[in-house]
Design an enzyme around this catalytic site. Structure first.
Site, PDB file in Angstrom:
ATOM      1  N   HIS A 143       3.116   6.733  -3.608  1.00  0.00           N
ATOM      2  CA  HIS A 143       4.099   5.650  -3.631  1.00  0.00           C
ATOM      3  C   HIS A 143       5.071   5.872  -4.786  1.00  0.00           C
ATOM      4  CE1 HIS A 143       1.829   3.915  -6.932  1.00  0.00           C
ATOM      5  NE2 HIS A 143       0.761   3.730  -6.170  1.00  0.00           N
ATOM      6  N   HIS A 154       3.682   6.948  -8.277  1.00  0.00           N
ATOM      7  CA  HIS A 154       3.375   8.371  -8.436  1.00  0.00           C
ATOM      8  C   HIS A 154       4.673   9.180  -8.506  1.00  0.00           C
ATOM      9  CE1 HIS A 154      -0.054   6.825  -5.765  1.00  0.00           C
ATOM     10  NE2 HIS A 154      -0.586   6.976  -6.967  1.00  0.00           N
ATOM     11  N   CYS A 169     -16.264  -0.584 -13.377  1.00  0.00           N
ATOM     12  CA  CYS A 169     -15.193  -0.930 -12.427  1.00  0.00           C
ATOM     13  C   CYS A 169     -14.876   0.316 -11.618  1.00  0.00           C
ATOM     14  CB  CYS A 169     -13.934  -1.431 -13.136  1.00  0.00           C
ATOM     15  SG  CYS A 169     -12.572  -1.619 -11.961  1.00  0.00           S
ATOM     16  N   CYS A 205     -11.138   1.431 -11.644  1.00  0.00           N
ATOM     17  CA  CYS A 205     -10.696   2.173 -12.847  1.00  0.00           C
ATOM     18  C   CYS A 205     -11.514   3.456 -12.968  1.00  0.00           C
ATOM     19  CB  CYS A 205     -10.958   1.393 -14.131  1.00  0.00           C
ATOM     20  SG  CYS A 205     -10.110  -0.145 -14.335  1.00  0.00           S
ATOM     21  N   CYS A 237     -12.393  -7.312 -13.671  1.00  0.00           N
ATOM     22  CA  CYS A 237     -11.599  -6.311 -14.386  1.00  0.00           C
ATOM     23  C   CYS A 237     -10.162  -6.848 -14.485  1.00  0.00           C
ATOM     24  CB  CYS A 237     -11.641  -5.001 -13.601  1.00  0.00           C
ATOM     25  SG  CYS A 237     -10.252  -3.919 -13.957  1.00  0.00           S
ATOM     26  N   HIS A 245      -7.708  -4.882 -12.084  1.00  0.00           N
ATOM     27  CA  HIS A 245      -7.907  -4.881 -10.628  1.00  0.00           C
ATOM     28  C   HIS A 245      -8.355  -6.215 -10.050  1.00  0.00           C
ATOM     29  CE1 HIS A 245      -8.016  -0.563 -11.711  1.00  0.00           C
ATOM     30  NE2 HIS A 245      -7.245  -0.503 -10.647  1.00  0.00           N
ATOM     31  N   LYS A 260       2.983  -6.994  -8.939  1.00  0.00           N
ATOM     32  CA  LYS A 260       2.252  -5.736  -8.946  1.00  0.00           C
ATOM     33  C   LYS A 260       2.332  -5.130  -7.545  1.00  0.00           C
ATOM     34  CE  LYS A 260      -2.116  -3.856 -10.228  1.00  0.00           C
ATOM     35  NZ  LYS A 260      -3.425  -3.945 -10.739  1.00  0.00           N
ATOM     36  N   LYS A 293      -0.854  -3.251  -1.406  1.00  0.00           N
ATOM     37  CA  LYS A 293      -0.789  -3.214   0.064  1.00  0.00           C
ATOM     38  C   LYS A 293      -0.879  -4.627   0.614  1.00  0.00           C
ATOM     39  CE  LYS A 293      -3.045   1.205   0.489  1.00  0.00           C
ATOM     40  NZ  LYS A 293      -4.419   1.667   0.467  1.00  0.00           N
TER      41      LYS A 293
HETATM   42  O1  ME8 Z   1      -5.175   7.490 -12.821  1.00  0.00           O
HETATM   43  N1  ME8 Z   1       4.284   2.206 -12.614  1.00  0.00           N
HETATM   44  O2  ME8 Z   1      -4.677   8.503 -10.807  1.00  0.00           O
HETATM   45  P1  ME8 Z   1      -3.771   7.419 -10.090  1.00  0.00           P
HETATM   46  C1  ME8 Z   1       4.363   3.389 -13.237  1.00  0.00           C
HETATM   47  N2  ME8 Z   1      -6.591  10.244 -11.141  1.00  0.00           N
HETATM   48  N3  ME8 Z   1       3.577   4.455 -12.956  1.00  0.00           N
HETATM   49  C2  ME8 Z   1       2.681   4.329 -11.972  1.00  0.00           C
HETATM   50  C3  ME8 Z   1       2.559   3.122 -11.251  1.00  0.00           C
HETATM   51  C4  ME8 Z   1       3.414   2.023 -11.604  1.00  0.00           C
HETATM   52  N4  ME8 Z   1       3.377   0.865 -10.981  1.00  0.00           N
HETATM   53  N5  ME8 Z   1       1.578   3.299 -10.358  1.00  0.00           N
HETATM   54  C5  ME8 Z   1       1.112   4.569 -10.494  1.00  0.00           C
HETATM   55  C6  ME8 Z   1      -5.321   8.375 -12.004  1.00  0.00           C
HETATM   56  N6  ME8 Z   1       1.772   5.204 -11.467  1.00  0.00           N
HETATM   57  C7  ME8 Z   1      -6.223   9.565 -12.315  1.00  0.00           C
HETATM   58  C8  ME8 Z   1      -5.478  10.478 -13.282  1.00  0.00           C
HETATM   59  S1  ME8 Z   1      -5.299  12.681 -14.771  1.00  0.00           S
HETATM   60  C9  ME8 Z   1      -6.376  13.800 -15.386  1.00  0.00           C
HETATM   61  C10 ME8 Z   1      -6.267  11.669 -13.731  1.00  0.00           C
HETATM   62  C11 ME8 Z   1       1.563   6.622 -11.864  1.00  0.00           C
HETATM   63  O3  ME8 Z   1      -3.615   7.894  -8.685  1.00  0.00           O
HETATM   64  C12 ME8 Z   1       1.395   6.806 -13.366  1.00  0.00           C
HETATM   65  O4  ME8 Z   1       1.702   8.131 -13.697  1.00  0.00           O
HETATM   66  O5  ME8 Z   1      -4.305   6.057 -10.298  1.00  0.00           O
HETATM   67  C13 ME8 Z   1      -0.090   6.587 -13.558  1.00  0.00           C
HETATM   68  O6  ME8 Z   1      -0.566   7.111 -14.781  1.00  0.00           O
HETATM   69  C14 ME8 Z   1      -0.622   7.342 -12.354  1.00  0.00           C
HETATM   70  O7  ME8 Z   1       0.335   7.069 -11.304  1.00  0.00           O
HETATM   71  C15 ME8 Z   1      -2.010   6.908 -11.945  1.00  0.00           C
HETATM   72  O8  ME8 Z   1      -2.356   7.582 -10.782  1.00  0.00           O
END
Ligand code: ME8
Length: 517
Positions: free
Chosen positions: A18, A21, A126, A129, A144, A147, A299, A302
């Site tokens: 999304h 990311h 959690c 997380c 949490c 979440h 926030k 879905k």
């Molecule tokens: O945390 N605003 O993966 P994840 C800004 N797998 N950035 C956002 C966002 C938002 N609303 N939503 C997502 C993980 N992001 C772990 C990471 S690394 C070794 C492991 C982005 O799929 C932002 O970069 O939950 C956040 O840190 C990341 O997606 C979290 O992705």
């Protein structure tokens, strides 16, 4: 050649890509492209995080195996990055064999160094997380805070990593810029939060799970799997050959910057360097944690139905504008709010009205007054020099500092300067009174716009090339850009050669009807 190693987080495959990311990934791509233009040998890593309880649960809900889910979803991330023209050098999946072997290798090293021990532990976990959470951090409903779901009591015998033994060292490394293993944490406010927490003291952390098969078995006890966060962090070294390609690893490690949002800063600025130190590997240089944004004040979820996908962004704005808008609407650092209407508004102002108008009016006038050619004339081009001055006064620095909105603002200022010059010169009047001056003016507009195209590459690689071709400049814009950013000299004969024919005109940024959005 100087190297630059930059990374995004690896994203969980329980969710489709999304705008959140995309935000971090586009930002990383922009910096990577900028560094390449500056002559760096860049390695840009992204990928997917595929183990853990959360993935297992999602697969169960879809009645497929975790591996099937991972294959499908990591494919979606690859597709999204292709759509957004993300030019990564490596895409790591934590189910890649080499990654699994590297994790085991590092776990064995930590075990051999007696940094890992076994202990019975009971805590609140959690799953969203993928971390233990203390009672004092729960919200008023016992959930949490991120979440809004209740954590589960988890009680088992796990292996623990002696994180506490790195407490003092981490404080020194983060606090002192002169420390040989200094880790810079940005923005400053978040660095201070990390230091504040570190000064309260660190506890050892559980690094394995007994009751979860979907993970990498510990090499010294295969009845347990490696905790998903430890597994995930190791991607940054497994992807560049820590285990299997010494030359590659030595070329790129340590990472110059890990980019992410604030939600996962603790893992990257405390746990990751401790693991690296424990394993005898140099630590990364910098961590940058941007804010979290909401969509229309809420926030992204879905359930609310306000999730924006990369495909939607592209459908509404086109690939390059989507890249530009995603990172330039709000400052990269604090939290913020994004909406399609705010993006559309910025699109109209910056792209349709300013840049698009510039390219379109110069092309149309050249068509009308010079048979679609760059005028052939002798001229002292101060306009392009002025554009260069504006751009050189902070554009590169803003990109280095992740201030994408500031970089975009500087770019817009330079474009506005050219548009204002056109207003002042009023070429449509000169066409009737002074065609010699008209030729000189027109020549300068083209050169100045070409220069804009060079600086535009990191944000809008395809549009940059299009402007280049529309303006009758030859070859690949990247080649000229690399040369220009090395020498910082404006070519004597201009970028668009005198007499060159313009490309076939097309509107780059059709205006968006805001009423409809
Ligand atoms: O945390 N605003 O993966 P994840 C800004 N797998 N950035 C956002 C966002 C938002 N609303 N939503 C997502 C993980 N992001 C772990 C990471 S690394 C070794 C492991 C982005 O799929 C932002 O970069 O939950 C956040 O840190 C990341 O997606 C979290 O992705």
């Amino acid at each position: 050649m100087k190297k630059y190693y930059i990374t995004t987080p690896i994203y969980y495959v329980n969710d489709r890509p999304h705008i959140g990311h995309a935000y971090t990934t586009i930002a990383t791509d922009i910096v990577a492209r900028w560094k390449k233009l500056q002559g760096f040998d860049v390695f840009f890593l992204t990928g997917t995080d595929e183990h853990g309880a959360k993935i297992c649960q999602s697969a169960q809900a879809k009645q497929i195996t975790p591996k099937e889910l991972c294959d499908e979803m990591s494919g979606h991330f690859k597709e999204a990055w292709k759509l957004l023209d993300i030019d990564y050098s490596g895409f790591i999946r934590t189910t890649d064999k080499i990654h699994e072997e590297t994790v085991q290798m590092i776990m064995q090293t930590l075990y051999d160094k007696q940094l890992i021990y076994k202990k019975k532990y009971e805590g609140l976990y959690c799953i969203h997380c993928e971390k233990f959470i203390s009672e004092k951090d729960l919200d008023e409903n016992g959930c949490c805070p991120d979440h809004k779901k209740p954590p589960k009591v988890q009680s088992e015998e796990n292996y623990f990593f002696k994180l506490s033994s790195f407490n003092e060292k981490l404080i020194e490394m983060i606090e002192s810029p002169d420390h040989p293993q200094h880790i810079e944490i940005l923005p400053e406010t978040r660095r201070n939060e990390i230091l504040g927490k570190l000064k309260l003291g660190l506890e050892d952390i559980s690094i394995s799970r007994a009751a979860l098969d979907w993970g990498i078995p510990l090499p010294f006890d295969n009845s347990q799997t490696v905790y998903v966060w430890i597994d995930a962090l190791i991607n940054y070294v497994s992807a560049i050959g820590y285990k299997n390609d010494k030359a590659l690893f030595e070329k790129y490690w340590p990472a110059d910057i890990h980019l992410m949002a604030k939600d996962i800063l603790w893992f990257h600025s405390v746990i990751w360097p401790a693991i690296l130190m424990g394993a005898g590997i140099a630590v990364h240089k910098k961590v940058y944690a941007h804010g979290f944004f909401t969509i229309n004040g809420e926030k992204m979820s879905k359930t609310i139905g306000n999730v924006i996908t990369p495909a939607e962004l592209i459908e509404k704005f086109g690939v390059d504008p989507a890249r530009y808008l995603a990172v330039s609407l709000i400052p990269f650092g604090p939290d913020g709010d994004i909406s399609i209407s705010a993006l559309a508004h910025k699109y109209n102002i910056d792209l349709a009205n300013n840049l698009g108008n510039l390219v379109s009016r110069t092309n149309k006038m050249a068509e009308k007054y010079f048979e679609g050619k760059i005028p052939d004339c002798m001229v002292e081009d101060t306009l392009t020099k002025d554009v260069m001055k504006i751009m050189e006064e902070g554009y590169g620095q803003s990109l280095e500092n992740m201030q994408f909105n500031r970089a975009a603002e500087i770019l817009q200022n330079a474009i506005t300067l050219i548009n204002q010059q056109i207003e002042n010169d009023a070429p449509w009047k000169l066409a009737k009174t002074d065609t010699e001056k008209l030729a000189k003016c027109m020549y300068c507009y083209f050169q100045a716009t070409d220069l804009i195209a060079l600086y535009l590459i990191p944000f809008m690689p395809t549009i940059s090339q299009k402007i280049w071709e529309l303006n009758g400049a030859a070859g690949n814009v990247n080649d000229t850009a690399k040369k220009y950013f090395t020498d910082k000299i404006l070519p004597r004969g201009g970028f668009s050669p005198k007499g060159a024919s313009l490309g076939k005109f097309e509107i780059l940024f059709p205006r968006i009807d805001l009423e409809k959005k």
